[in-house]
Design a protein around this motif. Sequence first.
Motif, PDB file in Angstrom:
ATOM      1  N   ALA A 105      28.265  45.168  48.726  1.00 19.63           N
ATOM      2  CA  ALA A 105      28.983  44.154  48.308  1.00 19.63           C
ATOM      3  C   ALA A 105      30.628  44.014  48.274  1.00 19.63           C
ATOM      4  O   ALA A 105      31.523  43.717  48.439  1.00 19.63           O
ATOM      5  CB  ALA A 105      28.667  43.500  46.971  1.00 19.63           C
ATOM      6  N   ARG A 109      33.717  42.872  50.417  1.00 21.49           N
ATOM      7  CA  ARG A 109      34.749  42.065  49.887  1.00 21.49           C
ATOM      8  C   ARG A 109      36.149  42.834  50.495  1.00 21.49           C
ATOM      9  O   ARG A 109      37.040  42.209  50.544  1.00 21.49           O
ATOM     10  CB  ARG A 109      34.788  42.263  48.558  1.00 21.49           C
ATOM     11  N   LEU A 205      27.151  37.290  53.809  1.00 21.07           N
ATOM     12  CA  LEU A 205      26.267  37.393  52.544  1.00 21.07           C
ATOM     13  C   LEU A 205      25.016  36.817  52.464  1.00 21.07           C
ATOM     14  O   LEU A 205      24.035  37.075  51.575  1.00 21.07           O
ATOM     15  CB  LEU A 205      27.304  36.624  51.389  1.00 21.07           C
ATOM     16  N   TYR A 229      30.212  41.325  44.588  1.00 20.31           N
ATOM     17  CA  TYR A 229      31.113  40.582  45.339  1.00 20.31           C
ATOM     18  C   TYR A 229      31.906  39.521  44.885  1.00 20.31           C
ATOM     19  O   TYR A 229      33.025  39.220  45.619  1.00 20.31           O
ATOM     20  CB  TYR A 229      30.216  39.793  46.648  1.00 20.31           C
TER      21      TYR A 229
END
Length: 287
Positions: A105, A109, A205, A229
């Motif tokens: 995550a 990002r 995602l 995230y």
Amino acid sequence: MRAEVAIDAVTSAATGAGVSAHDATIVRIGENGVVLLPSAGVLARVVPARGSNSRREIEVATWLTAQQVPVVHPARPEPIIVGQYVVSLWEYLPDSRPADLVTLAECLRRLHKVAIPTNLLPHLSPFDKFEDHLAMGAGLDISDSAFLRQLRDQLSAQWATAEFTLGEAVLHGDAHMENLLVTTGDRTAFVDLEAVCIGPPEWDLTLTALYYECGWFSAKEYIDFAQAYGFDVRRSPSWPVLRLIRMLRMTLWLAQSADNDPQRRRQLRHRIDTLRDETAPAGWTGY
């Protein structure tokens, strides 16, 4: 792709490049092949020459490195053509393991914050190569192919009007734990960069959320991922279409390697049956 085809292509390419390939070992086989050359410290990727993105994948790795995004480095600056296949050579990280979901995550990002480049990356095309993959699928009869095409057409229409919350970004394109490696020295590196593109971050995602629905992650693992995230894709208005597109792609991916593997053929049949009766992904196993 058959294992012997991947080994032969890599052996030929490596020998021509002066890289030892006597101990070539299959790592993964699907639509593409991944072969380890242990003595050379090289990981080779084999893809069909038709529609190959290997050259761009090497360029993308170089560009992302310059953007301070952790990626694997090419071991050779050019791919090698071997008959109907293209082989690219990459550094091998022998002490690596798949990243945990929080690390994935955090790295996603970071990737999604990179400024979108011009004239380097394509836009996301969720149904790219669909017909090729369908034609190569093992264990698919006429009714299966008709059903999958109908599902593709339905999802394509929904995709055209889907609403995304997070805008556009540079995407990995196939973001899951095994495509982000962590070494014992705490180096992280995205691998399998051929699907890097521009599109909605929700796409990157979706796999983790879907794998959670398959039962492959615990509720805590998924919650930690979403919190790290800063967004839970299951709350997105685009989630239903993203979820189904990914399941369609996962089914076609499995069909590429189901030939001569009874367990995979049974799972392929199960996936198609549950897509038909809308109970998917209940009972889906990973490969």
